[in-house]
Design an enzyme around this catalytic site. Structure first.
Site, PDB file in Angstrom:
ATOM      1  N   ALA A  25     -45.426 -48.284  15.255  1.00 39.61           N
ATOM      2  CA  ALA A  25     -45.036 -46.959  14.449  1.00 39.61           C
ATOM      3  C   ALA A  25     -46.045 -46.021  14.435  1.00 39.61           C
ATOM      4  CB  ALA A  25     -44.875 -47.741  13.003  1.00 39.61           C
ATOM      5  N   CYS A  48     -20.780 -15.811   4.196  1.00 36.18           N
ATOM      6  CA  CYS A  48     -20.319 -17.320   4.315  1.00 36.18           C
ATOM      7  C   CYS A  48     -18.705 -17.466   4.311  1.00 36.18           C
ATOM      8  CB  CYS A  48     -20.889 -17.955   3.234  1.00 36.18           C
ATOM      9  SG  CYS A  48     -20.147 -19.497   2.899  1.00 36.18           S
ATOM     10  N   CYS A  51     -17.727 -19.341   0.912  1.00 34.39           N
ATOM     11  CA  CYS A  51     -17.837 -18.871  -0.460  1.00 34.39           C
ATOM     12  C   CYS A  51     -16.620 -18.207  -1.206  1.00 34.39           C
ATOM     13  CB  CYS A  51     -18.920 -17.538  -0.621  1.00 34.39           C
ATOM     14  SG  CYS A  51     -20.835 -18.299  -0.739  1.00 34.39           S
ATOM     15  N   HIS A 112     -23.291 -21.249  -3.404  1.00 38.71           N
ATOM     16  CA  HIS A 112     -23.753 -21.372  -1.784  1.00 38.71           C
ATOM     17  C   HIS A 112     -25.204 -22.271  -1.768  1.00 38.71           C
ATOM     18  CE1 HIS A 112     -23.780 -19.836   2.258  1.00 38.71           C
ATOM     19  NE2 HIS A 112     -25.325 -19.604   2.296  1.00 38.71           N
ATOM     20  N   ASN A 152     -21.612 -33.636   6.769  1.00 38.64           N
ATOM     21  CA  ASN A 152     -22.721 -33.394   7.737  1.00 38.64           C
ATOM     22  C   ASN A 152     -23.607 -32.312   7.079  1.00 38.64           C
ATOM     23  OD1 ASN A 152     -21.648 -34.682  10.213  1.00 38.64           O
ATOM     24  ND2 ASN A 152     -20.284 -32.982  10.548  1.00 38.64           N
ATOM     25  N   SER A 160     -22.027 -26.612  10.290  1.00 41.21           N
ATOM     26  CA  SER A 160     -22.198 -25.134  10.681  1.00 41.21           C
ATOM     27  C   SER A 160     -22.622 -24.177   9.528  1.00 41.21           C
ATOM     28  CB  SER A 160     -20.641 -24.825  11.211  1.00 41.21           C
ATOM     29  OG  SER A 160     -19.780 -25.210   9.987  1.00 41.21           O
ATOM     30  N   HIS A 163     -23.613 -23.813   3.015  1.00 40.07           N
ATOM     31  CA  HIS A 163     -22.943 -23.965   1.631  1.00 40.07           C
ATOM     32  C   HIS A 163     -22.220 -25.469   1.630  1.00 40.07           C
ATOM     33  CE1 HIS A 163     -20.019 -21.636  -1.244  1.00 40.07           C
ATOM     34  NE2 HIS A 163     -19.810 -23.093  -1.452  1.00 40.07           N
ATOM     35  N   HIS A 165     -20.630 -28.837   1.480  1.00 39.74           N
ATOM     36  CA  HIS A 165     -19.165 -28.995   1.683  1.00 39.74           C
ATOM     37  C   HIS A 165     -19.146 -30.352   2.498  1.00 39.74           C
ATOM     38  CE1 HIS A 165     -20.771 -27.360   5.494  1.00 39.74           C
ATOM     39  NE2 HIS A 165     -19.548 -27.959   6.011  1.00 39.74           N
ATOM     40  N   GLN A 167     -16.015 -33.055   4.791  1.00 39.39           N
ATOM     41  CA  GLN A 167     -14.634 -32.744   5.406  1.00 39.39           C
ATOM     42  C   GLN A 167     -14.110 -34.346   5.131  1.00 39.39           C
ATOM     43  OE1 GLN A 167     -14.702 -31.477   9.420  1.00 39.39           O
ATOM     44  NE2 GLN A 167     -16.800 -30.805   9.406  1.00 39.39           N
ATOM     45  N   LYS A 310     -36.029 -38.538  14.912  1.00 38.39           N
ATOM     46  CA  LYS A 310     -35.679 -39.690  15.836  1.00 38.39           C
ATOM     47  C   LYS A 310     -34.750 -39.299  16.876  1.00 38.39           C
ATOM     48  CE  LYS A 310     -34.106 -44.323  16.256  1.00 38.39           C
ATOM     49  NZ  LYS A 310     -35.287 -44.746  17.262  1.00 38.39           N
TER      50      LYS A 310
HETATM   51  P1  H2U Z   1     -19.227 -28.784   9.456  1.00 46.79           P
HETATM   52  O1  H2U Z   1     -20.182 -27.807   8.906  1.00 46.79           O
HETATM   53  O2  H2U Z   1     -19.430 -30.079   8.951  1.00 46.79           O
HETATM   54  O3  H2U Z   1     -19.188 -28.479  10.897  1.00 46.79           O
HETATM   55  O4  H2U Z   1     -17.756 -28.360   8.709  1.00 46.79           O
HETATM   56  C1  H2U Z   1     -17.186 -27.220   8.789  1.00 46.79           C
HETATM   57  C2  H2U Z   1     -15.917 -27.037   9.280  1.00 46.79           C
HETATM   58  O5  H2U Z   1     -15.133 -25.809   8.698  1.00 46.79           O
HETATM   59  C3  H2U Z   1     -15.645 -27.169  10.711  1.00 46.79           C
HETATM   60  O6  H2U Z   1     -15.009 -28.345  10.877  1.00 46.79           O
HETATM   61  C4  H2U Z   1     -14.315 -25.504   9.613  1.00 46.79           C
HETATM   62  C5  H2U Z   1     -15.043 -25.992  11.089  1.00 46.79           C
HETATM   63  O7  H2U Z   1     -13.677 -26.095  12.042  1.00 46.79           O
HETATM   64  N1  H2U Z   1     -14.292 -24.280   9.445  1.00 46.79           N
HETATM   65  C6  H2U Z   1     -12.863 -23.645   9.285  1.00 46.79           C
HETATM   66  O8  H2U Z   1     -12.026 -24.346   8.884  1.00 46.79           O
HETATM   67  N2  H2U Z   1     -12.742 -22.129   8.921  1.00 46.79           N
HETATM   68  C7  H2U Z   1     -13.710 -21.204   9.319  1.00 46.79           C
HETATM   69  O9  H2U Z   1     -13.516 -20.280   9.237  1.00 46.79           O
HETATM   70  C8  H2U Z   1     -15.046 -21.908   9.976  1.00 46.79           C
HETATM   71  C9  H2U Z   1     -15.322 -23.238   9.893  1.00 46.79           C
HETATM   72 ZN    ZN Z   2     -21.258 -20.010   0.873  1.00 44.34          ZN
END
Ligand code: H2U
Ligand code: ZN
Length: 345
Positions: A25, A48, A51, A112, A152, A160, A163, A165, A167, A310
């Site tokens: 470790a 964003c 938003c 946000h 995620n 990505s 904000h 969120h 899925q 990791k």
């Molecule tokens: P992640 O941050 O977990 O990747 O999720 C964001 C999702 O939002 C991603 O699957 C979708 C992307 O395809 N998205 C939209 O549907 N519309 C957008 O304008 C940008 C991103």
């Molecule tokens: Zn936002």
């Protein structure tokens, strides 16, 4: 068994083994150093795509939403089935079959900048209810057999957008991970006439050494077979098959424990702690799954600081997962943290 020496542990949910090397470790680190996530986000970001009121990248406009907000993913990985679509599978050495489904994005709130620990409990409950409603809605379609809810969090995990969120991807087939876990839970149920996770939870509660946080309805622990340094398994205390089955009391309990987990994670390195998490629940294929127990996995990549993660490479990628920090030490560290979020102190 001497847990201070290298040993293997088996994941009861998927049958896979993990190598534990506790003597290692304190290895030095001269490798990659990650960026820390931004600390002070604005409550509203005009750039964003999540938003309220803003335009998304494909041109759709978000409504001025005030609670949770769900929309069909503009870049969905799955499409609706074609009316004339074939159900056949290719054979021989090139095996493939059609997959259809629905992908949606679920914003936690218009804010946000607020993650679970900073949101009022009632608003986190609304997120849990939205997950349950989405699961029920998608699971009721005849071409959907599994509903995967996941989050995620943080750029390190590929999110990505900061904000808050999550899925939901609903699929015609049961994906690999839940399929494996279902098979193992089913086999245990038929062999012992009892639920694997009910029995495992009882054993963990009596040991106590891997517990992280708990309330009347849910228990969070570092599983005996954890792969990621601070991996957490969240288990419903009562045998429950899926999110739509949650009672109002369980919904409140789940909202509370989600905040407790994220608070402890963020407090560990005083940074917004990245992870991928998601729920595993019973499929919606018309069969009964008496051995399936609602749970969630948290897979966070950070190891020893906010900037050292990791990597699952080398032996881990080619051989099997390996960890240095023991699950017991990880659990103790998470358990001993201040239960109040560092931003709220
Ligand atoms: P992640 O941050 O977990 O990747 O999720 C964001 C999702 O939002 C991603 O699957 C979708 C992307 O395809 N998205 C939209 O549907 N519309 C957008 O304008 C940008 C991103
Ligand atoms: Zn936002």
């Amino acid at each position: 068994m001497n847990y201070d020496r290298p040993h293997r542990r088996q994941n009861l949910l998927n049958g896979q083994w993990v190598l534990v090397s506790p003597h290692r470790a304190r290895r030095p680190w001269l490798g990659q150093v990650e960026k820390t996530p931004p600390e002070n986000l604005p409550a509203y970001d005009p750039a964003c795509y999540l938003c309220p009121g803003n335009k998304r990248s494909e041109g759709a406009q978000n409504p001025p939403y005030t609670g949770t907000f769900v929309f069909d993913n503009d870049f969905a990985a799955l499409l609706l089935p074609e009316p004339s679509g074939s159900k056949e599978r290719t054979g021989g050495l090139f095996i493939a079959e059609e997959e259809s489904g629905i992908c949606r994005v679920i914003c936690f709130s218009p804010r946000h900048d607020l993650s679970f620990p900073e949101m009022p409990l009632a608003e986190v409950e609304a997120v849990v209810r939205t997950w349950s409603e989405q699961t029920a809605d998608l699971g009721s379609r005849d071409f959907i057999h599994y509903v995967q809810v996941f989050e995620n969090k943080g750029a390190m995990m590929g999110a990505s957008n900061p904000h808050p969120h999550s899925q939901v991807w609903a699929t015609g087939h049961i994906p690999n991970e839940p399929a494996l876990e279902l098979e193992r839970q089913d086999a245990y149920y038929h062999e012992h006439g009892a639920c694997l996770l009910c029995d495992y939870l009882a054993a963990e509660l009596s040991s106590g050494e891997r517990l992280v946080a708990a309330n009347e309805e849910f228990t969070a622990l570092v599983p005996f077979w954890a792969i990621w340094p601070f991996e957490v398994l969240l288990i419903a205390n009562r045998h429950t098959a899926s999110l739509p089955e949650l009672t109002p009391k369980q919904t409140t309990g789940l909202a509370d424990i989600l905040r407790q987990i994220v608070t402890r994670y963020d407090n560990l390195f005083e940074v917004s702690f990245p992870y991928s998490m998601g729920f595993h629940q019973a499929p919606f294929d018309g069969s009964a799954y008496p051995g399936q127990h609602l749970h969630a996995h948290y897979y966070p990549p950070l190891l020893r600081s906010a900037t050292v993660r990791k990597f699952m490479v080398g032996f881990e990628l080619l051989g099997m997962p390996q960890r240095d920090l023991t699950p017991e030490t990880a659990a103790r560290r998470l358990r001993e943290l201040d239960p109040v979020h560092y931003k709220l102190r």
